[in-house]
Write an enzyme that holds these catalytic residues in place. Structure first.
Site: not given
Ligand code: MRU
Length: 350
Positions: A49-51, A92, A199, A240, A250-251
């Site tokens: 996970r994470g963009a 996703r 996270q 994201d 973002n999250k």
């Molecule tokens: O649902 P996730 O864990 O994929 O969400 C991740 C985030 O929101 C991060 O802040 C974002 O992807 C930036 S990661 C460098």
């Protein structure tokens, strides 16, 4: 001596291995993948996970699928590879880096449609490796730009995990922190736990502790209180997807932190690579927001603490309007008070 950074994604024995982020920090285990469908499921279920990490995983998903099909007739190869692209694109919806990576892989494929499947597969794998390496370089550049914004002893609040685990290495928001620490600053981190997937509690706290960077864990609802007591100097988060006008997806919970930062006069920085900017999105209103399973809010993993069947909302991301963003930190530099004009100027710079 600081600890080694983890390899979130790695190429081993012609397979993609990814740390299973669902079970960190209790266990550090890798899952192994050899197809686009497998990688798509790994993205959907949040093994990765994470963009930026999702983008790299998707690139490898395409490369793996191409090598799996390399002995097929070119027509079958094309049809099945197309299906692999579709599976990955449906994993996703919010992080644009996934679509950015797929578009880049498609561009490589289209540039050599007439070639034999085996040659195409080799070239696609080469591209996936290049994207992984580039991501680390980009994060280090971003880190340099961002570190200069932090004071010598900054107490930095971050939300979710925008670290090595969310990228190919170093991280975006945590990359800025790492670079500032490398530059000799005595940074301390306050990590929001980041309900419901945790996270912050599971990943950011773990990453920082691995390297001896001081970190204090709080629940999401505590950030305002700590700000009001003067215990936070600055907020840095990842993204994201960033719309053309500077709105940031973002999250979930990021918007709340941005409002609180404004209320307390604290800088709110967003660290993200250029590949996270989506000019096709005029504003944040159009960004697709993933809704995840209700079970994630009713409990965690096998445990549920809410009354069975209670109605639940579980949007995984929110939108922070550009006016709450003090600056975007990118590999090309820092954009203060981001808006359409400044973002477009950034993108036309080299
Ligand atoms: O649902 P996730 O864990 O994929 O969400 C991740 C985030 O929101 C991060 O802040 C974002 O992807 C930036 S990661 C460098």
């Amino acid at each position: 001596m600081r600890g080694m950074q983890v390899e979130t994604l790695r190429w081993r024995n012609q397979k993609l291995e990814m740390i299973d982020q669902r079970v960190l920090p209790a266990s550090l285990v890798y899952q192994s993948y050899d197809s686009a469908a497998g990688v798509a499921e790994g993205i959907r279920s949040m093994v990765v996970r994470g963009a930026p990490a999702i983008g790299c995983a998707a690139a490898y998903g395409v490369a793996l699928e191409a090598s799996r099909l390399a002995n097929d007739h070119p027509d079958i190869f094309s049809a099945k590879l197309e299906a692999g692209f579709a599976a990955l694109a449906h994993s996703r919806p919010t992080a644009v880096n996934l679509f950015w990576a797929l578009a880049r892989m498609r561009g490589v494929w289209e540039s050599m449609r007439a070639a034999a499947p085996r040659q195409i597969a080799a070239r696609l794998l080469h591209e996936a490796h290049a994207m992984l390496e580039e991501d680390v370089r980009i994060n280090r550049k971003m880190g340099e730009h961002g570190a200069a914004l932090l004071s010598q002893e900054a107490r930095v609040l971050t939300h979710c995990n925008a670290g090595a685990l969310a990228t190919a290495g170093h991280g975006t928001a945590l990359g800025v922190i790492r670079s500032a620490v490398e530059a000799g600053k005595r940074i301390s981190v306050i990590a929001d736990e980041t309900r419901p997937f945790l996270q912050g509690a599971r990943l950011t706290a773990w990453e920082m502790m691995q390297e001896g960077i001081p970190v204090t864990l709080i629940t999401d609802g505590m950030a305002g209180f700590l700000m009001s007591r003067g215990e936070i100097d600055v907020v840095i988060v990842g993204a994201d997807r960033i719309a053309a006008n500077g709105d940031v997806a973002n999250k979930i919970g990021t918007y709340m932190v941005a409002v609180l930062a404004q209320r307390h006069g604290l800088p709110f920085y967003v660290a993200a690579p250029i590949s996270t900017i989506d000019l096709a999105m005029a504003s944040g209103a159009g960004i697709p927001i993933e809704e995840r399973d209700a079970a994630e809010v009713r409990g965690f993993q096998e445990r549920s603490w809410a009354p069975p069947g209670v109605a639940v909302r579980n949007p995984a991301f929110d939108i922070t309007p550009a006016e709450l963003v003090t600056a975007l930190i990118t590999e090309r530099g820092v954009v203060h008070a981001p808006n359409r004009e400044r973002i477009s100027a950034l993108l036309s710079s080299s």
